[in-house]
Motif scaffolding. Structure first.
Motif, mmCIF file in Angstrom:
data_model
loop_
_atom_site.group_PDB
_atom_site.id
_atom_site.type_symbol
_atom_site.label_atom_id
_atom_site.label_comp_id
_atom_site.label_asym_id
_atom_site.label_seq_id
_atom_site.Cartn_x
_atom_site.Cartn_y
_atom_site.Cartn_z
ATOM 1 N N GLY A 1 15.494 -18.964 30.986
ATOM 2 C CA GLY A 1 16.867 -18.547 31.308
ATOM 3 C C GLY A 1 16.789 -17.195 31.700
ATOM 4 O O GLY A 1 15.728 -16.295 32.008
ATOM 5 N N TRP A 2 18.028 -16.535 32.215
ATOM 6 C CA TRP A 2 18.274 -15.536 32.936
ATOM 7 C C TRP A 2 17.615 -14.151 31.989
ATOM 8 O O TRP A 2 16.950 -13.351 32.384
ATOM 9 C CB TRP A 2 19.522 -15.234 33.217
ATOM 10 C CG TRP A 2 20.151 -14.105 34.107
ATOM 11 C CD1 TRP A 2 20.671 -12.768 33.749
ATOM 12 C CD2 TRP A 2 19.467 -13.834 35.389
ATOM 13 N NE1 TRP A 2 20.768 -12.134 34.559
ATOM 14 C CE2 TRP A 2 20.140 -12.569 35.798
ATOM 15 C CE3 TRP A 2 18.769 -14.403 36.003
ATOM 16 C CZ2 TRP A 2 19.885 -11.901 36.890
ATOM 17 C CZ3 TRP A 2 18.482 -13.663 37.633
ATOM 18 C CH2 TRP A 2 19.093 -12.706 37.753
ATOM 19 N N ASN B 1 14.576 -11.618 32.397
ATOM 20 C CA ASN B 1 14.765 -10.055 32.489
ATOM 21 C C ASN B 1 14.458 -9.475 31.214
ATOM 22 O O ASN B 1 14.986 -8.348 30.559
ATOM 23 C CB ASN B 1 16.426 -10.017 32.822
ATOM 24 C CG ASN B 1 16.626 -10.270 34.272
ATOM 25 O OD1 ASN B 1 16.158 -9.566 34.989
ATOM 26 N ND2 ASN B 1 17.269 -11.646 34.375
ATOM 27 N N PHE C 1 22.752 -11.039 29.217
ATOM 28 C CA PHE C 1 22.214 -11.816 30.357
ATOM 29 C C PHE C 1 22.902 -13.218 30.157
ATOM 30 O O PHE C 1 22.992 -14.061 31.190
ATOM 31 C CB PHE C 1 20.803 -11.706 30.222
ATOM 32 C CG PHE C 1 20.183 -10.475 30.675
ATOM 33 C CD1 PHE C 1 20.017 -10.287 32.198
ATOM 34 C CD2 PHE C 1 19.351 -9.629 29.851
ATOM 35 C CE1 PHE C 1 19.743 -8.904 32.324
ATOM 36 C CE2 PHE C 1 18.933 -8.309 30.527
ATOM 37 C CZ PHE C 1 19.002 -8.063 31.709
ATOM 38 N N ASP C 2 22.812 -13.906 28.949
ATOM 39 C CA ASP C 2 23.266 -15.240 28.903
ATOM 40 C C ASP C 2 24.749 -15.449 29.270
ATOM 41 O O ASP C 2 25.036 -16.111 29.976
ATOM 42 C CB ASP C 2 23.295 -15.644 27.554
ATOM 43 C CG ASP C 2 21.917 -15.842 26.978
ATOM 44 O OD1 ASP C 2 20.773 -16.009 27.504
ATOM 45 O OD2 ASP C 2 21.679 -15.733 25.797
ATOM 46 N N TRP D 1 26.175 -13.412 31.598
ATOM 47 C CA TRP D 1 26.091 -13.254 32.972
ATOM 48 C C TRP D 1 25.853 -14.614 33.816
ATOM 49 O O TRP D 1 26.300 -15.137 34.744
ATOM 50 C CB TRP D 1 25.135 -12.069 33.551
ATOM 51 C CG TRP D 1 25.169 -12.177 35.075
ATOM 52 C CD1 TRP D 1 26.006 -10.994 35.628
ATOM 53 C CD2 TRP D 1 24.318 -12.389 35.897
ATOM 54 N NE1 TRP D 1 25.766 -10.953 37.038
ATOM 55 C CE2 TRP D 1 24.752 -12.073 37.382
ATOM 56 C CE3 TRP D 1 23.585 -13.677 36.013
ATOM 57 C CZ2 TRP D 1 24.238 -12.390 38.434
ATOM 58 C CZ3 TRP D 1 22.906 -13.993 37.164
ATOM 59 C CH2 TRP D 1 23.135 -13.417 38.405
ATOM 60 N N TYR D 2 24.798 -15.262 33.255
ATOM 61 C CA TYR D 2 24.256 -16.575 33.722
ATOM 62 C C TYR D 2 25.506 -17.678 33.741
ATOM 63 O O TYR D 2 25.610 -18.384 34.443
ATOM 64 C CB TYR D 2 23.281 -17.138 32.942
ATOM 65 C CG TYR D 2 22.607 -18.446 33.219
ATOM 66 C CD1 TYR D 2 21.986 -18.928 34.606
ATOM 67 C CD2 TYR D 2 23.082 -19.715 32.591
ATOM 68 C CE1 TYR D 2 21.748 -20.028 34.951
ATOM 69 C CE2 TYR D 2 22.699 -21.068 32.843
ATOM 70 C CZ TYR D 2 21.984 -21.147 34.040
ATOM 71 O OH TYR D 2 21.542 -22.285 34.460
ATOM 72 N N HIS E 1 27.544 -17.122 36.463
ATOM 73 C CA HIS E 1 27.112 -17.201 37.818
ATOM 74 C C HIS E 1 26.265 -18.352 38.001
ATOM 75 O O HIS E 1 25.449 -18.548 39.086
ATOM 76 C CB HIS E 1 26.376 -16.023 38.162
ATOM 77 C CG HIS E 1 26.859 -14.803 38.117
ATOM 78 N ND1 HIS E 1 27.226 -13.844 37.231
ATOM 79 C CD2 HIS E 1 27.848 -14.199 39.263
ATOM 80 C CE1 HIS E 1 28.115 -12.917 37.413
ATOM 81 N NE2 HIS E 1 28.315 -12.922 38.791
ATOM 82 N N SER E 2 26.170 -19.215 37.125
ATOM 83 C CA SER E 2 25.453 -20.513 37.150
ATOM 84 C C SER E 2 25.419 -21.245 38.418
ATOM 85 O O SER E 2 26.552 -21.616 38.803
ATOM 86 C CB SER E 2 25.954 -21.305 36.061
ATOM 87 O OG SER E 2 24.928 -22.562 35.851
ATOM 88 N N LEU F 1 20.751 -20.233 41.677
ATOM 89 C CA LEU F 1 20.363 -19.563 40.603
ATOM 90 C C LEU F 1 19.137 -20.053 39.574
ATOM 91 O O LEU F 1 18.155 -19.432 39.227
ATOM 92 C CB LEU F 1 21.510 -18.863 39.742
ATOM 93 C CG LEU F 1 21.191 -17.919 38.478
ATOM 94 C CD1 LEU F 1 20.524 -16.755 39.015
ATOM 95 C CD2 LEU F 1 22.365 -17.769 37.955
ATOM 96 N N ASP F 2 19.328 -21.401 39.496
ATOM 97 C CA ASP F 2 18.527 -22.031 38.380
ATOM 98 C C ASP F 2 17.031 -22.286 39.245
ATOM 99 O O ASP F 2 16.144 -21.930 38.422
ATOM 100 C CB ASP F 2 18.712 -23.413 38.121
ATOM 101 C CG ASP F 2 20.020 -23.523 37.200
ATOM 102 O OD1 ASP F 2 20.399 -22.644 36.585
ATOM 103 O OD2 ASP F 2 20.282 -24.721 36.780
ATOM 104 N N ILE G 1 15.413 -18.805 38.746
ATOM 105 C CA ILE G 1 15.026 -18.332 37.552
ATOM 106 C C ILE G 1 13.820 -19.329 37.314
ATOM 107 O O ILE G 1 12.786 -18.876 36.587
ATOM 108 C CB ILE G 1 16.115 -18.907 36.437
ATOM 109 C CG1 ILE G 1 17.407 -17.758 36.584
ATOM 110 C CG2 ILE G 1 15.610 -19.129 35.293
ATOM 111 C CD1 ILE G 1 18.540 -18.201 35.816
#
Length: 186
Positions: free
Chosen positions: A136-137, A141, A154-155, A157-158, A161-162, A166-167, A170
């Motif tokens: 995951g994000w 990070n 961070f979770d 934010w994901y 913005h999913s 993005l996947d 990642i």
């Protein structure tokens, strides 16, 4: 769409990973007493508990708490445990959880059933709506080094913005970090 991609990718990877899966299972069994797999109760989507498999990297007498809460986690590692964790090979059996739909390839890492602080903070920020992920994000990070509030940030934010793009980013960055063995504290 995400579930379909998870299913197709997991089914495509299984034949390629069959030999490594069997090899790691055999190595775990030959180097320490106990089963090759460790099944832990994890918190999934909407805080539902599911059983997640990992290759066992810790001795069978290890307390059932998050590794960072152990006073000296290295004392509980099996002879190949450190290698399994640093290489992330211990995570391979989670393909089973992805096939079942309990997990996704990308999402917040599933919390242990007794990580009440993490679960509460994720719920407060709506992150519990996401299926947990193999990566995951937050993983790319900081991985093990992040404090819980930063992980949840961070979770969150994901969650906001999913996207497929993005996947894919990642997954790409995860592969680079795993190959470099970056961000693993034990």
């Amino acid at each position: 769409m995400k579930r379909l991609l998870d299913l197709l990718l997991a089914l495509a990877l299984l034949p390629m990973l069959a030999l490594p899966l069997l090899s790691v299972a055999l190595a775990v069994r030959l180097t320490s007493p106990g089963p090759a797999l460790y099944w832990s109760d994890r918190v999934g989507r909407h805080n539902r508990i599911f059983r997640m498999p990992k290759f066992r990297s810790m001795r069978t007498d290890t307390p059932a708490v998050a590794t960072h809460l152990l006073e000296r986690p290295e004392q509980y590692l099996t002879p190949i445990g450190s290698f399994l964790r640093k290489s992330s090979l211990d995570e391979l059996p989670q393909l089973w959880s992805i096939l079942l739909g309990d997990m996704s390839f990308v999402g917040p890492r599933p919390a242990l059933f007794n990580q009440h602080d993490l679960v509460a903070l994720r719920t407060q920020h709506g992150v519990d709506a996401l299926a947990p992920g193999l990566t995951g994000w937050a993983q790319i990070n900081g991985r093990d080094e992040l404090p819980i509030p930063a992980k949840v940030a961070f979770d969150h934010w994901y969650l906001q913005h999913s996207s497929l793009r993005l996947d894919l980013l990642i997954l790409w960055r995860t592969a680079r970090k795993v190959l470099a063995r970056d961000g693993v504290s034990h």
